[in-house]
Structure formats: C-alpha cells, structure tokens
Scaffold this active site. Structure first.
Site, mmCIF file in Angstrom:
data_model
loop_
_atom_site.group_PDB
_atom_site.id
_atom_site.type_symbol
_atom_site.label_atom_id
_atom_site.label_comp_id
_atom_site.label_asym_id
_atom_site.label_seq_id
_atom_site.Cartn_x
_atom_site.Cartn_y
_atom_site.Cartn_z
ATOM 1 N N HIS A 76 0.759 -1.139 -0.046
ATOM 2 C CA HIS A 76 -0.051 -0.178 -0.078
ATOM 3 C C HIS A 76 0.793 1.221 -0.038
ATOM 4 O O HIS A 76 0.614 2.267 -0.623
ATOM 5 C CB HIS A 76 -0.852 0.048 1.290
ATOM 6 C CG HIS A 76 -1.876 -0.926 1.116
ATOM 7 N ND1 HIS A 76 -1.780 -2.128 2.066
ATOM 8 C CD2 HIS A 76 -3.091 -1.196 0.607
ATOM 9 C CE1 HIS A 76 -2.727 -3.005 2.040
ATOM 10 N NE2 HIS A 76 -3.598 -2.341 1.030
ATOM 11 N N SER A 118 -2.531 -8.089 2.646
ATOM 12 C CA SER A 118 -3.182 -8.012 4.086
ATOM 13 C C SER A 118 -3.303 -9.416 4.691
ATOM 14 O O SER A 118 -3.418 -9.786 5.783
ATOM 15 C CB SER A 118 -4.174 -7.289 4.299
ATOM 16 O OG SER A 118 -4.039 -5.896 3.640
ATOM 17 N N GLN A 154 -8.916 -7.200 -10.570
ATOM 18 C CA GLN A 154 -9.560 -5.964 -10.081
ATOM 19 C C GLN A 154 -9.285 -4.747 -10.799
ATOM 20 O O GLN A 154 -10.130 -3.740 -11.189
ATOM 21 C CB GLN A 154 -9.098 -5.665 -8.428
ATOM 22 C CG GLN A 154 -9.554 -4.555 -7.948
ATOM 23 C CD GLN A 154 -9.231 -4.486 -6.539
ATOM 24 O OE1 GLN A 154 -9.962 -5.028 -5.792
ATOM 25 N NE2 GLN A 154 -8.104 -3.883 -6.227
HETATM 26 O O1 PAF Z 1 -7.967 -3.871 -3.364
HETATM 27 C C1 PAF Z 1 -8.666 -3.691 -2.406
HETATM 28 O O2 PAF Z 1 -8.119 -3.269 -1.053
HETATM 29 C C2 PAF Z 1 -10.285 -3.368 -2.483
HETATM 30 O O3 PAF Z 1 -10.702 -4.454 -3.148
HETATM 31 C C3 PAF Z 1 -10.405 -1.826 -2.813
HETATM 32 C C4 PAF Z 1 -10.053 -1.701 -4.376
HETATM 33 C C5 PAF Z 1 -9.994 -0.906 -1.875
HETATM 34 C C6 PAF Z 1 -12.050 -1.859 -2.962
HETATM 35 O O4 PAF Z 1 -12.715 -1.974 -1.603
#
Ligand code: PAF
Length: 281
Positions: A37, A186, A153
């Site tokens: 992150h 995570s 995603q």
């Molecule tokens: O990748 C993530 O942590 C989640 O899927 C996101 C993009 C924050 C959406 O809840």
C-alpha cells in the site's frame, strides 16, 4: 494528515485542496496496510497533488463464508503509516455512509469480471466496482492507484472507468514482494510460520511457468506442472491459467499480451498472484 469520517468534512477538505490548485490522488484500501500500500502512496505523491487514502472494509465484495468478520482492522497503526509516508488525508467512511438504508445500486461489469476470481467469488467484482465508483465520486479524484497484485480488479476498474466516462486516470503499481518473492497481502498474516514457508511455492511456480511459456513450451503442460507443484506444496488450487492481459479473457489470442494468474488456498487463506509473460520473464 487529516483524518475524516464524515462525507461533508471530506468534501470541504477536497474543496480546500482544490482552492490551493491541487490535483487529488486517491489510494483506495481496506486497511491492514503494508509496504504494498505504501508503494501506492509513494507513487501518488507528486508535486501539486494531495493524496487521499481511504480505508473501508467493503462488505459487498465478500461472499458468504469469506473472511469479512476476521479481516484485519488496525486503524491506529494504519493512520501512523500513512502519515509517515506523506498521505494528506485519511478517509474512513462508516458503513452507513457507504451503504445507507435503501441503498440499491450495484455496478456489474461483464466480460472482464467473469473469469478467474469473478467465477470463484460470485458478486465480488460487482462489490468492488460499486465501492470504487462511490469512492471516486466522494473524493472527486483525478487519479487513483491500485496494485497489480489484484490484476483482474485493476482490469475491472479500468473497464468501469472507460465505460462510464469517469475521466479519472487509473494507475497500476507493480506488486511488492517479500524477500523470498511472496506478494505482499493483508491476508498473509493469516498464515502460520509453516504455511508462510510453503506459500513461497506460489510465486516460484508462476515464475517457472511464465519463463517456460515465454520460451515456447506447451502452455497446457506447463500449467499442469505449475498446478501439481502447488498441490505438492500444500495448496488447494482455484486456478492457474493464462489470460489476455487487457480483457482477462482466458486462452488469449496469438500476439496479444498475456498474463499468468493464480489463486490457491493455503489452509483457509486464499492467496492470489500473477505475472506477465514476456521474453525476459
Ligand atoms: O484492493 C482492495 O483493497 C479493495 O478491493 C478496494 C479496491 C479498496 C475496494 O474495496
């Protein structure tokens, strides 16, 4: 770093940033933050830009029996880490703000969201597309950063943004890995020491397979070998397959960029990873 939980306060802060002439960069997260992150935050920090990170554990992207209840929540540590990395504002909406009584909208993306994790986790990408659209609208961000670890995603979000003319730039940031190659996630904290040691088989198997496919070995045989390697390491394999890197269509057409994607469970922990197929992979 400002810490905001109220939508009007967020809008006021964004208006202040805009009044200073700043662009807005968004790093959406579900918290339990790690170096992956922070790579997104670092990428987002540009001159003339204010960085907003959001933390929201989105119930709509968890299926029945998934880990919504035990998903790690570490608000204070997350806030400290974001502040240390130069984030300007932490947006932590309560669930009632995201999904107030009567909330009835869901964004469904066909095609790109149907294979792989879309097939394994029905409804997951609708939940992601819906929450991300809300976060974009709430923050009015100009640009948003997502990790390539969640490769499908990223493709789903790019599709939504293009299809709905959202006008926000989507930046994919390369996967951050531990020293042994395991992708940061995570969910890695669910692994006990023995499982963690065995989990390294996932990036290793993908690397071996990607190199073999890139040099022209028979893809079906290579994928079967990768699945067998993971099973031998103690994984239950959801999928290890090739996809078109843009559309995520399985069995990519000749000449298209390809991505190797995998999802596998170590005990109750589901890990995903992916790697590009390229001449030097
Ligand atoms: O990748 C993530 O942590 C989640 O899927 C996101 C993009 C924050 C959406 O809840």
């Amino acid at each position: 770093m400002r810490h905001v939980r109220d939508l009007q306060a967020l809008r006021d802060a964004v208006a202040e940033f805009r009044a200073d002439g700043a662009a807005i960069a968004l790093v959406p997260t579900m918290g339990a933050l790690h170096a992956g992150h922070m790579a997104l935050v670092e990428a987002a920090r540009r001159p003339g830009t204010r960085v907003i990170a959001s933390i929201f554990v989105n119930p709509k992207q968890f299926g029945p029996g998934e880990d919504l209840d035990r998903y790690p929540r570490r608000e204070a540590a997350d806030a400290r880490l974001l502040a240390e990395h130069g984030c300007d504002l932490l947006w932590m909406p309560p669930v009632e703000t995201m999904y107030p009584a009567g909330f009835a909208t869901s964004i469904g993306v066909s095609g790109v969201s149907e294979s792989f994790d879309g097939a394994a986790r029905p409804g997951h990408f609708d939940g992601v597309a819906t929450v991300v659209t809300k976060l974009f609208n709430q923050t009015g961000a100009d640009v948003a950063y997502f990790g390539e670890k969640d490769f499908q995603q990223l493709a789903v979000i790019r599709r939504v943004v293009a299809d709905l003319d959202m006008g926000i730039e989507i930046v994919g940031v390369p996967t951050q890995r531990d020293d042994d190659g395991l992708a940061l996630s995570s969910r890695n904290i669910y692994l006990d020491a023995e499982q963690r040691a065995r989990a390294v088989a996932l990036p290793r198997a993908l690397g071996v397979a990607a190199r073999a496919i890139a040099r022209g070995d028979d893809a079906d045989a290579v994928l079967a070998e990768a699945r067998a390697t993971l099973i031998a390491a103690g994984f239950a394999v959801d999928y290890v397959d090739l996809a078109d890197a843009g559309t995520l269509a399985p069995a990519p057409a000749a000449g298209r960029p390809r991505r190797l994607l995998a999802a596998a469970r170590m005990g109750t922990t589901r890990l995903i990873d992916n790697i590009a197929i390229e001449a030097n992979s």
